[in-house]
Design an enzyme around this catalytic site. Structure first.
Site, PDB file in Angstrom:
ATOM      1  N   GLY A  30       0.811  -1.225   0.000  1.00 31.54           N
ATOM      2  CA  GLY A  30       0.000   0.000   0.000  1.00 31.54           C
ATOM      3  C   GLY A  30       0.837   1.264   0.000  1.00 31.54           C
ATOM      4  N   ALA A  31       0.147   2.405  -0.001  1.00 32.73           N
ATOM      5  CA  ALA A  31       0.836   3.701  -0.043  1.00 32.73           C
ATOM      6  C   ALA A  31       1.737   3.858   1.188  1.00 32.73           C
ATOM      7  CB  ALA A  31      -0.191   4.834  -0.105  1.00 32.73           C
ATOM      8  N   ARG A  57      -4.494 -11.243  -2.481  1.00 30.85           N
ATOM      9  CA  ARG A  57      -4.371 -10.750  -3.866  1.00 30.85           C
ATOM     10  C   ARG A  57      -2.909 -10.583  -4.273  1.00 30.85           C
ATOM     11  NH1 ARG A  57      -8.522  -7.735  -1.663  1.00 30.85           N
ATOM     12  NH2 ARG A  57      -7.081  -6.197  -0.832  1.00 30.85           N
ATOM     13  N   ARG A 117      -6.602   3.469  18.363  1.00 29.19           N
ATOM     14  CA  ARG A 117      -6.114   4.801  18.762  1.00 29.19           C
ATOM     15  C   ARG A 117      -6.780   5.337  20.023  1.00 29.19           C
ATOM     16  NH1 ARG A 117      -6.600   7.349  12.866  1.00 29.19           N
ATOM     17  NH2 ARG A 117      -4.768   6.399  11.884  1.00 29.19           N
ATOM     18  N   CYS A 146      -3.417  11.049  10.232  1.00 28.21           N
ATOM     19  CA  CYS A 146      -2.381  11.866   9.570  1.00 28.21           C
ATOM     20  C   CYS A 146      -2.580  13.373   9.784  1.00 28.21           C
ATOM     21  CB  CYS A 146      -2.329  11.539   8.088  1.00 28.21           C
ATOM     22  SG  CYS A 146      -3.931  11.539   7.276  1.00 28.21           S
ATOM     23  N   SER A 176      -3.805  10.929  -1.768  1.00 20.47           N
ATOM     24  CA  SER A 176      -2.995   9.853  -1.202  1.00 20.47           C
ATOM     25  C   SER A 176      -3.455   9.451   0.194  1.00 20.47           C
ATOM     26  CB  SER A 176      -1.523  10.266  -1.157  1.00 20.47           C
ATOM     27  OG  SER A 176      -1.396  11.479  -0.442  1.00 20.47           O
ATOM     28  N   HIS A 259      -0.963  16.875   2.736  1.00 21.84           N
ATOM     29  CA  HIS A 259      -2.156  17.572   3.244  1.00 21.84           C
ATOM     30  C   HIS A 259      -1.790  18.995   3.690  1.00 21.84           C
ATOM     31  CE1 HIS A 259      -4.139  13.821   3.043  1.00 21.84           C
ATOM     32  NE2 HIS A 259      -4.342  13.550   4.322  1.00 21.84           N
ATOM     33  N   GLN A 332       1.629  13.574   4.378  1.00 20.39           N
ATOM     34  CA  GLN A 332       0.930  12.741   5.366  1.00 20.39           C
ATOM     35  C   GLN A 332       1.226  11.265   5.201  1.00 20.39           C
ATOM     36  OE1 GLN A 332      -0.597  13.319   2.569  1.00 20.39           O
ATOM     37  NE2 GLN A 332      -1.423  11.272   2.247  1.00 20.39           N
TER      38      GLN A 332
HETATM   39  P1  NAP Z   1      -3.642   1.292   0.638  1.00 20.23           P
HETATM   40  O1  NAP Z   1      -2.704   2.007  -0.258  1.00 20.23           O
HETATM   41  O2  NAP Z   1      -5.019   1.014   0.147  1.00 20.23           O
HETATM   42  O3  NAP Z   1      -2.944  -0.086   1.092  1.00 20.23           O
HETATM   43  C1  NAP Z   1      -3.618  -1.051   1.863  1.00 20.23           C
HETATM   44  C2  NAP Z   1      -2.687  -2.206   2.164  1.00 20.23           C
HETATM   45  O4  NAP Z   1      -3.374  -3.136   3.002  1.00 20.23           O
HETATM   46  C3  NAP Z   1      -2.226  -2.976   0.944  1.00 20.23           C
HETATM   47  O5  NAP Z   1      -0.919  -3.454   1.152  1.00 20.23           O
HETATM   48  C4  NAP Z   1      -3.208  -4.146   0.920  1.00 20.23           C
HETATM   49  O6  NAP Z   1      -2.706  -5.295   0.260  1.00 20.23           O
HETATM   50  C5  NAP Z   1      -3.302  -4.419   2.401  1.00 20.23           C
HETATM   51  N1  NAP Z   1      -4.499  -5.202   2.727  1.00 20.23           N
HETATM   52  C6  NAP Z   1      -5.783  -4.919   2.398  1.00 20.23           C
HETATM   53  N2  NAP Z   1      -6.595  -5.891   2.856  1.00 20.23           N
HETATM   54  C7  NAP Z   1      -5.813  -6.792   3.477  1.00 20.23           C
HETATM   55  C8  NAP Z   1      -6.054  -8.019   4.144  1.00 20.23           C
HETATM   56  N3  NAP Z   1      -7.284  -8.518   4.273  1.00 20.23           N
HETATM   57  N4  NAP Z   1      -5.007  -8.682   4.668  1.00 20.23           N
HETATM   58  C9  NAP Z   1      -3.745  -8.201   4.548  1.00 20.23           C
HETATM   59  N5  NAP Z   1      -3.456  -7.043   3.916  1.00 20.23           N
HETATM   60  C10 NAP Z   1      -4.477  -6.349   3.397  1.00 20.23           C
HETATM   61  O7  NAP Z   1      -3.852   2.067   1.999  1.00 20.23           O
HETATM   62  P2  NAP Z   1      -2.849   3.090   2.758  1.00 20.23           P
HETATM   63  O8  NAP Z   1      -3.163   4.467   2.330  1.00 20.23           O
HETATM   64  O9  NAP Z   1      -1.480   2.576   2.673  1.00 20.23           O
HETATM   65  O10 NAP Z   1      -3.402   2.994   4.252  1.00 20.23           O
HETATM   66  C11 NAP Z   1      -3.156   1.865   5.062  1.00 20.23           C
HETATM   67  C12 NAP Z   1      -3.602   2.162   6.486  1.00 20.23           C
HETATM   68  O11 NAP Z   1      -2.868   3.293   6.959  1.00 20.23           O
HETATM   69  C13 NAP Z   1      -5.073   2.512   6.654  1.00 20.23           C
HETATM   70  O12 NAP Z   1      -5.517   2.037   7.901  1.00 20.23           O
HETATM   71  C14 NAP Z   1      -5.076   4.019   6.646  1.00 20.23           C
HETATM   72  O13 NAP Z   1      -6.170   4.554   7.330  1.00 20.23           O
HETATM   73  C15 NAP Z   1      -3.781   4.309   7.392  1.00 20.23           C
HETATM   74  N6  NAP Z   1      -3.211   5.601   7.084  1.00 20.23           N
HETATM   75  C16 NAP Z   1      -3.054   6.012   5.809  1.00 20.23           C
HETATM   76  C17 NAP Z   1      -2.503   7.259   5.570  1.00 20.23           C
HETATM   77  C18 NAP Z   1      -2.311   7.780   4.177  1.00 20.23           C
HETATM   78  O14 NAP Z   1      -1.955   8.946   4.048  1.00 20.23           O
HETATM   79  N7  NAP Z   1      -2.529   7.004   3.130  1.00 20.23           N
HETATM   80  C19 NAP Z   1      -2.114   8.073   6.629  1.00 20.23           C
HETATM   81  C20 NAP Z   1      -2.276   7.627   7.940  1.00 20.23           C
HETATM   82  C21 NAP Z   1      -2.817   6.376   8.143  1.00 20.23           C
HETATM   83  P3  NAP Z   1      -3.099  -5.602  -1.286  1.00 20.23           P
HETATM   84  O15 NAP Z   1      -2.221  -4.697  -2.123  1.00 20.23           O
HETATM   85  O16 NAP Z   1      -2.752  -7.040  -1.418  1.00 20.23           O
HETATM   86  O17 NAP Z   1      -4.561  -5.297  -1.450  1.00 20.23           O
END
Ligand code: NAP
Length: 365
Positions: A30-31, A57, A117, A146, A176, A259, A332
Site C-alpha cells: 500500500g501507499a 491478492r 487509537r 495523519c 494519497s 495535506h 501525510q
Molecule cells: P492502501 O494504499 O489502500 O494499502 C492497503 C494495504 O493493506 C495494501 O498493502 C493491501 O494489500 C493491504 N491489505 C488490504 N486488505 C488486506 C487483508 N485482508 N489482509 C492483509 N493485507 C491487506 O492504503 P494506505 O493508504 O497505505 O493505508 C493503510 C492504512 O494506513 C489505513 O488504515 C489508513 O487509514 C492508514 N493511514 C493512511 C494514511 C495515508 O496517508 N494514506 C495516513 C495515515 C494512516 P493488497 O495490495 O494485497 O490489497
C-alpha cells in the site's frame, strides 16, 4: 519497565532490542507500506529480516528492497513467529484481527490504522510531542491520524508556552490519504477530464479531478464526519488535554500527495506573533516557510517526500486579540504515517532520544 496490557497476555519490556530486528510490514504493497519500506532503507534502520505481508491478492508477488527480492506473504499466525516489530498499515479491520495476535506472539506492533487509537490502554504517539507515552505500551502502539499528527506538531510548542482555549481547523487533504488506488484514480480521471471525457470514480465517492468534496468518512449524528472527530479526540489524547475545544472541517482536494491545514488557535491570553514564529522555527519536526514580501508560504509540493511539517503565514487573528492564524503543509504518507511509525520504533530502540524530542504541552484553558 514492564506493563501488562488487556490486548496481550504477557508482560514485556517496553524498549525494542538493540540488535537488528526481524520486521513484518503488514500492508507492504500500500501507499504507507511502500513508504515504510523506503524509510527503513533511507534511515538505515537495523533490519535482520523483513517480511512483507499483504492480502491474498498480492501473495506470491515479489518486491525489491535493498537489492533483494522479497516475496509477499499472506497474513497468517505463523507470519509473526519470531518477529520483533510489526509495522501495520492494512486498515482497521485487518489490524483488529492480527495486531493482538502479533503482540501476544511477542512483537511490538505500531499500527497506522484507527483500530486502537482511542483505546485508553494503547498509547497514541507523536514522538516530538508525547514520546514518553510510547513506553507505556503493552504490545500495541497506535500511530495517530495523519491530519492530527501534522496539527499537533504545530500546536504543541505553542501550547507549552500559553494555554490553548480553542482550535478551529480546516483541512485540504490529498488523494494519497485514501491510499495508493485513490492516487492512481486522481491521475487517471484528470486525464479523462483533459481529454473531454466524463470522470467516473470507483475508489473515492466522487471524482476528485478538478473538484473537491467534504471528507467521505462516515457521518455521525452530530453532522461531523469521523475524520473530523478523530482530529478532536486524538489531539486531546496526544497532547494530554482532555478538555481541549477543537472543531474541524475536513475536505478532500485534488492534490496528489501532502495535506494542508488552515489553523486558528485561540489562547487564554494574547500570543505575540513573533514569539509564536520563533517557537515554531525551532520546534522539532517543524520548518518555518514564510516570506510575506514574496507572498510565499507552504505548498504541498514543498513538503512532498520530505520529513518536516512546513508552517507559515503566522498572523494575528484580526477578529480576536487572543488568537493566531497559521497555515501548514505536511507529507501525510511520510510524517503523517510511515515516518512517525518508524520514529516511534527508533525511540523504543533508543530511549535516550526521548529528551531531545520532548515538547510538553502546557494545558488547555
Ligand atoms: P492502501 O494504499 O489502500 O494499502 C492497503 C494495504 O493493506 C495494501 O498493502 C493491501 O494489500 C493491504 N491489505 C488490504 N486488505 C488486506 C487483508 N485482508 N489482509 C492483509 N493485507 C491487506 O492504503 P494506505 O493508504 O497505505 O493505508 C493503510 C492504512 O494506513 C489505513 O488504515 C489508513 O487509514 C492508514 N493511514 C493512511 C494514511 C495515508 O496517508 N494514506 C495516513 C495515515 C494512516 P493488497 O495490495 O494485497 O490489497
Amino acid at each position: 519497565m514492564t506493563v501488562s496490557h488487556p490486548l496481550t497476555t504477557a508482560a514485556r519490556p517496553a524498549a525494542l532490542p538493540q540488535r537488528p530486528l526481524r520486521i513484518a510490514i503488514l500492508g507492504a504493497t500500500g501507499a504507507v507500506g511502500q513508504e515504510l519500506l523506503q524509510l527503513l532503507d533511507e534511515r538505515r534502520f537495523p533490519v535482520a529480516e523483513l517480511r512483507p505481508l499483504a492480502s491474498p491478492r498480492s501473495a506470491g508477488q515479489t518486491l525489491a528492497w535493498q537489492g533483494r527480492s522479497l516475496t509477499i506473504e499472506p497474513v497468517t499466525e505463523e507470519a509473526f513467529d519470531g518477529v520483533d516489530l510489526v509495522l501495520a498499515s492494512a486498515g482497521g479491520s485487518v489490524s483488529k484481527q492480527w495486531a493482538p495476535l502479533a503482540a501476544a506472539a511477542g512483537a511490538v506492533v505500531i499500527d497506522n490504522s484507527s483500530a486502537f487509537r482511542m483505546d485508553p490502554s494503547v498509547p497514541l504517539v507523536v514522538p516530538e510531542v508525547n514520546p514518553e507515552a510510547a513506553f507505556s505500551h503493552g504490545g500495541i502502539i497506535a500511530n495517530p491520524n495523519c491530519t492530527t499528527i501534522l496539527l499537533t506538531l504545530a500546536l504543541a510548542p505553542l501550547a507549552a508556552r500559553r494555554p490553548i482555549r480553542r482550535v478551529v481547523v480546516s483541512t485540504y487533504q490529498s488523494a494519497s490519504g485514501a491510499g495508493a488506488r485513490a492516487m492512481e484514480e486522481l491521475q487517471r480521471l484528470s486525464r479523462t477530464v483533459l481529454d473531454g471525457g466524463e470522470p467516473v470514480s470507483e475508489v473515492l465517492p466522487h471524482s476528485l479531478a478538478f473538484n473537491l468534496f467534504l471528507h467521505n468518512s462516515p457521518l455521525q449524528p452530530s453532522g461531523y464526519c469521523e475524520e473530523e472527530l478523530k482530529m478532536l479526540n486524538e489531539t486531546r489524547k496526544i497532547m494530554g488535554l482532555p478538555d481541549l475545544r477543537l472543531t474541524a472541517t475536513c475536505v478532500r482536494v485534488p492534490v496528489l500527495r501532502a495535506h494542508s491545514e488552515a489553523v486558528n488557535i485561540e489562547f487564554a491570553e494574547p500570543f505575540p506573533v513573533e514569539e509564536a514564529r520563533q517557537l515554531l522555527a525551532r520546534a522539532p519536526g517543524v520548518e518555518l516557510l514564510e516570506n510575506f514580501e514574496a507572498n510565499r508560504f507552504p505548498m504541498p509540493t514543498d513538503v512532498t517526500g520530505r520529513d518536516p511539517v512546513a508552517v507559515g503565514r503566522i498572523r494575528q487573528d484580526l477578529s480576536d486579540p487572543n488568537a493566531l492564524e497559521l497555515w501548514l503543509c505536511g507529507d501525510q504518507i511520510r510524517k503523517g504515517a510511515a515516518l512517525n511509525a518508524i520514529q516511534i520504533a527508533e525511540l523504543l530502540r533508543d530511549p535516550a532520544g526521548l529528551t531531545a524530542a520532548t515538547v510538553s504541552a502546557g494545558g488547555a484553558a
